[in-house]
Write a protein that holds these residues in place. Structure first.
Motif, short mmCIF file in Angstrom:
data_model
loop_
_atom_site.label_atom_id
_atom_site.label_comp_id
_atom_site.label_asym_id
_atom_site.label_seq_id
_atom_site.Cartn_x
_atom_site.Cartn_y
_atom_site.Cartn_z
N ARG B 155 0.83 -1.21 0.00
CA ARG B 155 0.00 0.00 0.00
C ARG B 155 0.87 1.26 0.00
N GLY B 156 1.81 1.30 -0.92
CA GLY B 156 2.61 2.51 -1.08
C GLY B 156 3.71 2.68 -0.05
N ASP B 170 0.40 -14.91 -0.66
CA ASP B 170 -0.54 -14.92 0.46
C ASP B 170 0.01 -14.14 1.64
N GLN B 171 1.31 -14.34 1.92
CA GLN B 171 1.91 -13.63 3.06
C GLN B 171 1.88 -12.13 2.84
N THR B 172 2.19 -11.71 1.59
CA THR B 172 2.18 -10.28 1.29
C THR B 172 0.78 -9.71 1.48
N LYS B 173 -0.24 -10.47 1.06
CA LYS B 173 -1.62 -9.98 1.21
C LYS B 173 -1.95 -9.80 2.69
N SER B 179 -1.27 -3.76 7.61
CA SER B 179 -0.81 -2.37 7.56
C SER B 179 -1.96 -1.40 7.79
N ILE B 180 -3.21 -1.88 7.86
CA ILE B 180 -4.34 -0.98 8.11
C ILE B 180 -4.59 -0.85 9.62
N LEU B 181 -4.78 -1.98 10.29
CA LEU B 181 -5.15 -1.94 11.71
C LEU B 181 -4.02 -2.42 12.62
#
Lengths: 187, 236
Positions: B155-156, B170-173, B179-181
Motif C-alpha cells: 500500500r505505497g 498470500d503472506q504479502t496480502k 498495515s491498516i489496523l
C-alpha cells in the motif's frame, strides 16, 4: 516521577506466550527489561510472583505489571512463572523463598549482585568505614547511606550482595545465633 | 595530641580529609581529560574539512583516518557533509548500508526480518541527519548483495526484508491487511479476500512460526495476528 513504560507494553500480543522459540526469547527479554525498568523507576526492591510491588510492612494490593487494563490484556500465570525463572537464571531476580523453585516474591536486581557489591565497597571506602563492624541495618537503612542507590535495600538482599566481597576476602559477615547475617566488616 | 610513626595516620579525621582530596584530584583529572577529548574531536573534524581533497584522493589515508575517528568515539557518519563532498559521496552511502545491516541483524528476532522504511528512518536515522532519499539510495546498493536483501511495497509503503526466504503472495496480502489496523485475523481475511478459514489459518500459523507475526489470544472473539512493526506505531 515514574517513567512511562516503552511502547511495547501496549502491544497486545506481548501478553500471549509466542509459539516461535526465538521470538519467545525476545518476548521474555522484553518483559525482563520492562520489569527492571518498572522496579527501578518505582524504587521497588521486591515484587510478588503476580507482578505487584511489595513494600515491607504494608500489605496493600497494588496493580500488577502483568495486567494492562488500557488494552485489556494480562499475562497468564504459567507464562509469568516462565519469565521469573528466566530472570532468576540470568541473575536479574532472586526468589525470596530460597530452596523453592517458585517463590511467592522476588527481589529485583536492576544491577547485578556483583555491581551492587562494588557499589557497597565504594561506600565503605568513601565513608571511611573500613576495618569496622557495621550492621547490615546501618548499611542499608542508616542515615549514612542516604543518597546511595542501595539505600533502602531489604536486609536479606543486602546480605546476598555482600557475598561477592566475602569470596574476594574483602568482607566477613557476622551471623546472629540463628545464622541470620546481622553485620559485616570490610577490610 | 601529636602522634608519631604509623599511629599518626590512624586518625579518622585525617582519613576523611585524604579521601576528599583524592576524589577532588580525580574529578579534576577527569574533567581535564574530557575537555581535551572534546577539543581533539573538534580539531579532527576541522582537519577533515581542510584536507578534504587529500582524504578523498588517498584511500589508505582515508581508511586510517576513519579508523582513528572510530577509536575516539566519532561516528564517521557525522563527519560526512553531503553538499561539500567531504570524502567520496559513495562512502557516505556505504556507511549507511553498514548501519542498515546492523539494524536488520539486531531486530531480526523481533520482526522476523521484515522492517518498514518508516521505522528505519524514524527509529534510527533521523538523528544522524540521514533523510529518506539517502536511505533509499543506500538500500538500493544493498540489493547488489544478491538475494540477502529485498525491498517490497505494501500500500505505497516500502519495506525491507533481510531474511533470505521470499514472501509468498498470500503472506504479502496478509501484511497488506496488517498495515491498516496492525493485525489480521481469520474473519478479517474472510471478509476482505474471501479466503476459506483453513487457508487463512495455515498461512497465519506459518507466519507466526517464521516470526513475521505475533499471536494475540486474548481478543474478544478470535485470535489476532499482529505485525511487530506496530510496536512503535501504537504510541504515536
Amino acid at each position: 516521577m515514574p517513567m512511562p513504560l516503552p511502547p511495547i507494553y501496549s502491544f497486545p500480543p506481548l501478553y500471549t506466550r509466542q509459539p516461535n522459540s526465538i521470538i519467545r526469547r525476545q518476548q521474555i527479554s522484553s518483559w525482563m527489561d520492562l520489569i527492571l525498568q518498572y522496579a527501578k523507576s518505582h524504587n521497588a526492591w521486591c515484587m510478588s510472583a503476580e507482578g505487584s510491588i511489595v513494600t515491607e510492612g504494608s500489605e496493600s494490593v497494588q496493580e500488577s505489571i502483568f495486567v494492562n487494563n488500557e488494552i485489556e490484556r494480562s499475562v497468564p500465570q504459567v507464562f509469568i512463572n516462565e519469565i521469573w525463572s528466566t530472570m532468576c537464571q540470568e541473575g536479574k531476580a532472586i526468589g525470596t523463598d530460597k530452596g523453592k523453585k517458585e517463590s511467592p516474591t522476588y527481589y529485583i536486581l536492576w544491577r547485578t549482585v556483583d555491581s551492587w557489591a562494588s557499589l557497597i565497597l565504594q561506600w565503605f571506602e568513601s565513608a571511611g568505614k573500613l576495618q569496622q563492624v557495621v550492621t547490615i541495618y546501618e548499611l542499608s537503612q542508616g542515615d549514612e547511606s542516604i543518597g546511595w542507590e542501595f539505600h533502602g535495600m531489604p536486609e536479606p538482599l543486602t546480605a546476598d550482595c555482600l557475598k561477592p566481597l566475602c569470596h574476594r576476602h574483602r568482607a566477613t559477615i557476622v551471623n546472629d545465633e540463628y545464622g541470620k547475617p546481622v553485620a559485616v566488616k570490610v577490610v | 595530641m601529636k602522634r608519631f610513626g604509623l599511629a599518626a595516620f590512624d586518625d579518622q579525621q585525617d582519613d576523611k580529609e585524604y579521601e576528599g582530596i583524592s576524589s577532588a584530584v580525580l574529578q579534576r583529572q577527569n574533567n581535564e581529560l574530557k575537555e581535551q577529548l572534546a577539543v581533539f574531536q573538534e580539531r579532527l573534524v576541522g582537519f577533515a574539512k581542510k584536507h578534504n581533497s587529500e582524504i578523498q584522493a588517498n584511500p589508505e589515508f582515508r581508511s586510517k583516518f576513519v579508523r582513528m575517528c572510530l577509536s575516539i568515539g566519532i561516528d564517521p557518519l557525522s563527519l560526512f557533509d553531503k553538499d561539500k563532498h567531504l570524502f567520496n559521496v559513495n562512502d557516505f552511502y556505504y556507511e549507511i548500508c553498514v548501519k542498515v545491516i546492523e539494524i536488520c541483524r539486531k531486530t531480526k528476532d523481533m520482526n522476523g526480518g521484515v522492517l518498514s522504511f518508516d521505522e528505519l528512518e524514524k527509529g534510527y536515522f533521523r538523528r544522524l541527519n540521514v533523510d529518506m532519499g539517502d536511505l533509499e539510495k543506500s538500500i538500493d546498493m544493498l540489493q547488489s548483495l544478491d538475494g540477502g536483501f529485498e525491498i517490497f511495497e505494501i500500500r505505497g509503503k516500502k519495506f525491507l526484508r533481510s531474511v533470505p526466504n521470499e514472501l509468498t503472495g498470500d503472506q504479502t496480502k496478509i501484511l497488506e491487511i496488517c498495515s491498516i489496523l496492525g493485525y489480521s485475523s481469520i474473519s478479517l481475511l474472510h471478509a476482505n479476500l474471501n479466503w476459506k478459514p483453513f487457508r487463512s489459518r495455515a498461512v497465519l500459523n506459518e507466519m507466526v512460526a517464521n516470526g513475521l507475526l505475533w499471536i494475540d489470544e486474548q481478543a474478544d472473539a478470535e485470535a489476532l495476528y499482529w505485525d511487530p512493526s506496530w510496536i512503535n506505531v501504537l504510541h504515536e
